[in-house]
Structure formats: structure tokens, C-alpha cells
Design a protein around this motif. Structure first.
Motif, PDB file in Angstrom:
ATOM      1  N   ALA A 130     -17.325  31.005  50.509  1.00  0.00           N
ATOM      2  CA  ALA A 130     -18.659  30.711  49.989  1.00  0.00           C
ATOM      3  C   ALA A 130     -19.509  30.154  51.136  1.00  0.00           C
ATOM      4  O   ALA A 130     -19.619  30.777  52.185  1.00  0.00           O
ATOM      5  CB  ALA A 130     -18.579  29.739  48.813  1.00  0.00           C
ATOM      6  N   SER A 131     -20.090  28.987  50.953  1.00  0.00           N
ATOM      7  CA  SER A 131     -20.928  28.371  51.986  1.00  0.00           C
ATOM      8  C   SER A 131     -21.173  26.928  51.585  1.00  0.00           C
ATOM      9  O   SER A 131     -21.118  26.591  50.391  1.00  0.00           O
ATOM     10  CB  SER A 131     -22.263  29.121  52.100  1.00  0.00           C
ATOM     11  N   ASP A 132     -21.474  26.087  52.570  1.00  0.00           N
ATOM     12  CA  ASP A 132     -21.836  24.724  52.209  1.00  0.00           C
ATOM     13  C   ASP A 132     -23.121  24.692  51.391  1.00  0.00           C
ATOM     14  O   ASP A 132     -23.390  23.727  50.679  1.00  0.00           O
ATOM     15  CB  ASP A 132     -21.947  23.829  53.444  1.00  0.00           C
ATOM     16  N   VAL A 133     -23.911  25.773  51.448  1.00  0.00           N
ATOM     17  CA  VAL A 133     -25.128  25.799  50.634  1.00  0.00           C
ATOM     18  C   VAL A 133     -24.824  26.142  49.175  1.00  0.00           C
ATOM     19  O   VAL A 133     -25.738  26.233  48.364  1.00  0.00           O
ATOM     20  CB  VAL A 133     -26.198  26.753  51.203  1.00  0.00           C
ATOM     21  N   SER A 134     -23.538  26.319  48.852  1.00  0.00           N
ATOM     22  CA  SER A 134     -23.135  26.378  47.447  1.00  0.00           C
ATOM     23  C   SER A 134     -23.278  25.005  46.793  1.00  0.00           C
ATOM     24  O   SER A 134     -23.223  24.884  45.566  1.00  0.00           O
ATOM     25  CB  SER A 134     -21.679  26.826  47.323  1.00  0.00           C
ATOM     26  N   LYS A 135     -23.431  23.974  47.631  1.00  0.00           N
ATOM     27  CA  LYS A 135     -23.466  22.591  47.144  1.00  0.00           C
ATOM     28  C   LYS A 135     -24.772  21.874  47.496  1.00  0.00           C
ATOM     29  O   LYS A 135     -24.929  20.702  47.183  1.00  0.00           O
ATOM     30  CB  LYS A 135     -22.303  21.800  47.761  1.00  0.00           C
ATOM     31  N   ARG A 136     -25.692  22.546  48.154  1.00  0.00           N
ATOM     32  CA  ARG A 136     -26.933  21.886  48.553  1.00  0.00           C
ATOM     33  C   ARG A 136     -28.039  22.938  48.643  1.00  0.00           C
ATOM     34  O   ARG A 136     -27.775  24.134  48.535  1.00  0.00           O
ATOM     35  CB  ARG A 136     -26.776  21.183  49.901  1.00  0.00           C
ATOM     36  N   THR A 137     -29.256  22.506  48.840  1.00  0.00           N
ATOM     37  CA  THR A 137     -30.372  23.427  49.008  1.00  0.00           C
ATOM     38  C   THR A 137     -31.132  23.103  50.285  1.00  0.00           C
ATOM     39  O   THR A 137     -30.993  22.012  50.845  1.00  0.00           O
ATOM     40  CB  THR A 137     -31.348  23.338  47.814  1.00  0.00           C
ATOM     41  N   PHE A 138     -31.913  24.065  50.754  1.00  0.00           N
ATOM     42  CA  PHE A 138     -32.709  23.853  51.953  1.00  0.00           C
ATOM     43  C   PHE A 138     -33.893  24.811  51.935  1.00  0.00           C
ATOM     44  O   PHE A 138     -33.880  25.826  51.229  1.00  0.00           O
ATOM     45  CB  PHE A 138     -31.863  24.059  53.212  1.00  0.00           C
ATOM     46  N   GLN A 139     -34.900  24.499  52.707  1.00  0.00           N
ATOM     47  CA  GLN A 139     -36.072  25.364  52.794  1.00  0.00           C
ATOM     48  C   GLN A 139     -35.684  26.751  53.303  1.00  0.00           C
ATOM     49  O   GLN A 139     -34.823  26.886  54.162  1.00  0.00           O
ATOM     50  CB  GLN A 139     -37.103  24.761  53.744  1.00  0.00           C
ATOM     51  N   THR A 173      -8.973  29.560  45.541  1.00  0.00           N
ATOM     52  CA  THR A 173      -9.518  28.549  46.454  1.00  0.00           C
ATOM     53  C   THR A 173     -10.882  28.993  46.960  1.00  0.00           C
ATOM     54  O   THR A 173     -11.069  30.154  47.329  1.00  0.00           O
ATOM     55  CB  THR A 173      -8.586  28.345  47.668  1.00  0.00           C
ATOM     56  N   THR A 174     -11.819  28.072  46.982  1.00  0.00           N
ATOM     57  CA  THR A 174     -13.134  28.337  47.549  1.00  0.00           C
ATOM     58  C   THR A 174     -13.301  27.529  48.827  1.00  0.00           C
ATOM     59  O   THR A 174     -13.060  26.316  48.833  1.00  0.00           O
ATOM     60  CB  THR A 174     -14.259  27.969  46.569  1.00  0.00           C
ATOM     61  N   ILE A 175     -13.679  28.206  49.900  1.00  0.00           N
ATOM     62  CA  ILE A 175     -13.919  27.546  51.178  1.00  0.00           C
ATOM     63  C   ILE A 175     -15.424  27.553  51.442  1.00  0.00           C
ATOM     64  O   ILE A 175     -16.095  28.572  51.263  1.00  0.00           O
ATOM     65  CB  ILE A 175     -13.169  28.255  52.315  1.00  0.00           C
ATOM     66  N   TYR A 176     -15.944  26.402  51.836  1.00  0.00           N
ATOM     67  CA  TYR A 176     -17.385  26.223  52.045  1.00  0.00           C
ATOM     68  C   TYR A 176     -17.659  25.957  53.522  1.00  0.00           C
ATOM     69  O   TYR A 176     -17.707  24.808  53.956  1.00  0.00           O
ATOM     70  CB  TYR A 176     -17.900  25.059  51.219  1.00  0.00           C
ATOM     71  N   PRO A 177     -17.852  27.004  54.325  1.00  0.00           N
ATOM     72  CA  PRO A 177     -18.151  26.775  55.746  1.00  0.00           C
ATOM     73  C   PRO A 177     -19.570  26.265  55.946  1.00  0.00           C
ATOM     74  O   PRO A 177     -20.496  26.640  55.216  1.00  0.00           O
ATOM     75  CB  PRO A 177     -17.997  28.162  56.380  1.00  0.00           C
ATOM     76  N   GLY A 207     -34.048  28.900  51.818  1.00  0.00           N
ATOM     77  CA  GLY A 207     -32.725  29.341  51.373  1.00  0.00           C
ATOM     78  C   GLY A 207     -32.606  29.571  49.881  1.00  0.00           C
ATOM     79  O   GLY A 207     -31.488  29.585  49.361  1.00  0.00           O
ATOM     80  N   ALA A 208     -33.713  29.776  49.188  1.00  0.00           N
ATOM     81  CA  ALA A 208     -33.656  29.897  47.730  1.00  0.00           C
ATOM     82  C   ALA A 208     -32.769  31.056  47.289  1.00  0.00           C
ATOM     83  O   ALA A 208     -31.899  30.902  46.427  1.00  0.00           O
ATOM     84  CB  ALA A 208     -35.064  30.059  47.157  1.00  0.00           C
ATOM     85  N   ALA A 209     -32.971  32.238  47.866  1.00  0.00           N
ATOM     86  CA  ALA A 209     -32.225  33.416  47.430  1.00  0.00           C
ATOM     87  C   ALA A 209     -30.764  33.344  47.862  1.00  0.00           C
ATOM     88  O   ALA A 209     -29.855  33.554  47.052  1.00  0.00           O
ATOM     89  CB  ALA A 209     -32.876  34.681  47.977  1.00  0.00           C
ATOM     90  N   TYR A 210     -30.530  33.042  49.126  1.00  0.00           N
ATOM     91  CA  TYR A 210     -29.157  32.967  49.618  1.00  0.00           C
ATOM     92  C   TYR A 210     -28.398  31.843  48.908  1.00  0.00           C
ATOM     93  O   TYR A 210     -27.266  32.033  48.447  1.00  0.00           O
ATOM     94  CB  TYR A 210     -29.139  32.740  51.123  1.00  0.00           C
ATOM     95  N   GLY A 211     -29.031  30.675  48.816  1.00  0.00           N
ATOM     96  CA  GLY A 211     -28.383  29.554  48.141  1.00  0.00           C
ATOM     97  C   GLY A 211     -28.073  29.864  46.692  1.00  0.00           C
ATOM     98  O   GLY A 211     -26.992  29.536  46.188  1.00  0.00           O
ATOM     99  N   ALA A 212     -28.996  30.507  45.995  1.00  0.00           N
ATOM    100  CA  ALA A 212     -28.758  30.855  44.597  1.00  0.00           C
ATOM    101  C   ALA A 212     -27.561  31.789  44.462  1.00  0.00           C
ATOM    102  O   ALA A 212     -26.739  31.641  43.546  1.00  0.00           O
ATOM    103  CB  ALA A 212     -30.003  31.507  44.003  1.00  0.00           C
ATOM    104  N   SER A 213     -27.448  32.744  45.377  1.00  0.00           N
ATOM    105  CA  SER A 213     -26.311  33.664  45.319  1.00  0.00           C
ATOM    106  C   SER A 213     -24.999  32.939  45.587  1.00  0.00           C
ATOM    107  O   SER A 213     -23.966  33.258  44.981  1.00  0.00           O
ATOM    108  CB  SER A 213     -26.499  34.817  46.315  1.00  0.00           C
ATOM    109  N   LYS A 214     -25.023  31.966  46.481  1.00  0.00           N
ATOM    110  CA  LYS A 214     -23.796  31.231  46.799  1.00  0.00           C
ATOM    111  C   LYS A 214     -23.437  30.224  45.699  1.00  0.00           C
ATOM    112  O   LYS A 214     -22.257  29.988  45.434  1.00  0.00           O
ATOM    113  CB  LYS A 214     -23.940  30.542  48.163  1.00  0.00           C
ATOM    114  N   TYR A 215     -24.433  29.626  45.053  1.00  0.00           N
ATOM    115  CA  TYR A 215     -24.152  28.803  43.875  1.00  0.00           C
ATOM    116  C   TYR A 215     -23.491  29.663  42.808  1.00  0.00           C
ATOM    117  O   TYR A 215     -22.540  29.242  42.135  1.00  0.00           O
ATOM    118  CB  TYR A 215     -25.449  28.209  43.329  1.00  0.00           C
ATOM    119  N   ALA A 216     -23.997  30.883  42.624  1.00  0.00           N
ATOM    120  CA  ALA A 216     -23.452  31.776  41.602  1.00  0.00           C
ATOM    121  C   ALA A 216     -22.031  32.209  41.952  1.00  0.00           C
ATOM    122  O   ALA A 216     -21.142  32.239  41.083  1.00  0.00           O
ATOM    123  CB  ALA A 216     -24.358  32.994  41.444  1.00  0.00           C
ATOM    124  N   GLN A 217     -21.802  32.554  43.219  1.00  0.00           N
ATOM    125  CA  GLN A 217     -20.452  32.922  43.640  1.00  0.00           C
ATOM    126  C   GLN A 217     -19.483  31.767  43.403  1.00  0.00           C
ATOM    127  O   GLN A 217     -18.357  31.965  42.926  1.00  0.00           O
ATOM    128  CB  GLN A 217     -20.451  33.303  45.119  1.00  0.00           C
TER     129      GLN A 217
END
Length: 235
Positions: free
Chosen positions: A136-145, A176-180, A147-157
Motif C-alpha cells: 500500500a503506502s503511508d498515504v493509506s493512513k494520512r493525507t497531503f496536498q 499483511t499490508t506494508i505501508y512504504p 494527493g486526493a486521488a492517489y490517497g483515496a485509492s490507497k485508503y480503499a486498497q
């Protein structure tokens, strides 16, 4: 520790970056690696280095996902590991995103994970064994300018994998989910080795080692989630 020798592992997004590093490391540990990506030329090079199977496919296409699993079973007779690594991302102000960009990120990052997991589950359940690892990504757990589309997809994943974890644990299947955090790869049109990122970003090999760590954990140990980011990255 779990021995990876002769384990059959599907790795998506294996042609470069994190996926390539994972495929090479698993092969070094004795696994039989099925390398999946959309770019045939780079994929063949990785498959040769891993002595594995190369499958050119689009993980967001249901027929391709089923083909990946069918070919793996036909060649090796089983599936032990699925690494859902394929991912795309673009970054911009929300008002500047196109619907095509939005749909592509959700197609690869979310639907691709869903389709591959769905396709392998009947085999893993029949074995009462197996391990699914989502990159996944660390943006599965946070948001940033930007990054709305990418972050939303990673939250969903992340939600897909988290829910699946609860559904399959009784079958002896681990998820297991890994958040780089920031990784020095070709992601988002960047090129690895840039002096501006080389000392501040993780390397693909770092993520590959994290994958190895969770796969080699003893059978009675479950690693549900693993966050990995460079010391230079602040939260």
C-alpha cells in the motif's frame, strides 16, 4: 522461521522498482516466482534473473487476473504467496484531475488488488495455507496536498486488505499490508538515483526486505501491518 524454498509466489508490478526487487529477493530465497507486469521487455529480463515465469498482463482486467492464476497453477500446481504490488499514481490539485486519471488509479491500485485476491482465494482456501501481501503506502493512513486521488485509492486498497484479513484467518491464510514511505523508484515519472532523493528516500530493496521479513515469520506469528519509512521523512 518459514522457509521460502519452492514456495510459489506471484509478484505484480515486477518489471521495475519495488516489484522487481521483491521478485529478485524471493528468487534468491529459493521461491518459484511468477513475474507479472504490463511491459513485456523489462518483465522478461526480471524473469530470466529469477528463473521464473513471466506473464504480461493488466491486473485491473478480470480476464487477465484469472489468466495469471490459471497459468501459475498450470506451471507449478499451487500458489503460496501473492504480492499485490502493481500501482500507479499521479498528483495534482483536485480540480485539475481528469476522470481518466482518477479511474486509472482506482483500476490498478484497488480493482487490481481485489481481482488478484479474488482469483487466488479458492486455491489458498483449499490448501488452508497462503500469504497475501499488499504493498500500500503511508498515504493509506494520512493525507497531503495534491494527493486526493492517489490517497483515496490507497485508503480503499487498505480497506480491501484489512477486511479480507478478517475473512480468511480461519482458513490459515495470512494477509499483511506494508505501508512504504518515500521510495527511490520510477514512480510518478521520477528516476531512481537522483541526488535529491537518493539520501532521503527508501530503496526498493528496503521494501523487499520487509516483504521477506513478514513472509519468513514463523507460522504462529501474524504481521497484519508494517509501516516502513526513511528517517528523513517527517509526519
Amino acid at each position: 522461521m518459514t522457509d521460502l524454498t519452492d514456495k510459489v509466489a506471484i509478484v505484480t508490478g515486477a518489471s521495475r522498482g519495488i516489484g522487481r526487487a521483491i521478485a529478485l529477493l524471493l528468487a534468491m530465497q529459493g521461491a518459484k516466482v511468477v513475474c507479472v507486469a504490463r511491459t513485456a521487455e523489462e518483465l522478461e529480463e526480471v524473469a530470466l534473473k529469477t528463473a521464473g515465469l513471466a506473464i504480461t498482463a493488466d491486473v485491473s482486467d478480470e480476464a487477465d487476473a484469472q489468466h495469471i492464476v490459471a497459468e501459475t497453477i498450470r506451471n507449478f500446481g499451487r500458489i503460496d504467496i501473492l504480492i499485490c504490488n502493481a500501482g500507479v499514481g499521479s498528483f495534482s490539485l483536485l480540480e485539475h484531475f481528469t476522470l481518466e486519471e482518477w479511474d486509472q488509479m482506482f483500476a490498478v491500485n484497488v480493482r487490481g488488488t481485489f481481482l488478484l485476491c479474488k482469483a487466488v482465494l479458492p486455491y489458498l482456501k483449499a490448501q488452508h495455507d497462503g500469504h497475501i501481501v499488499g504493498i500500500a503506502s503511508d498515504v493509506s493512513k494520512r493525507t497531503f496536498q495534491h494527493g486526493a486521488a492517489y490517497g483515496a485509492s490507497k485508503y480503499a486498497q487498505d480497506a480491501v486488505l484489512s477486511s479480507l484479513r478478517k475473512e480468511v484467518r480461519s482458513f490459515g491464510i495470512k494477509v499483511t499490508t506494508i505501508y512504504p514511505g518515500l521510495v527511490d523508484t520510477y514512480f510518478n515519472d521520477s528516476k531512481p538515483g537522483n541526488p535529491d532523493t537518493e539520501k532521503t528516500h527508501l530503496k526498493p530493496a528496503d521494501i523487499a526486505q520487509a516483504v521477506r521479513y513478514v513472509l519468513e515469520a514463523p507460522a504462529h506469528v501474524v504481521v497484519d501491518e508494517l509501516m516502513i519509512h526513511p528517517l528523513t521523512q517527517e509526519y
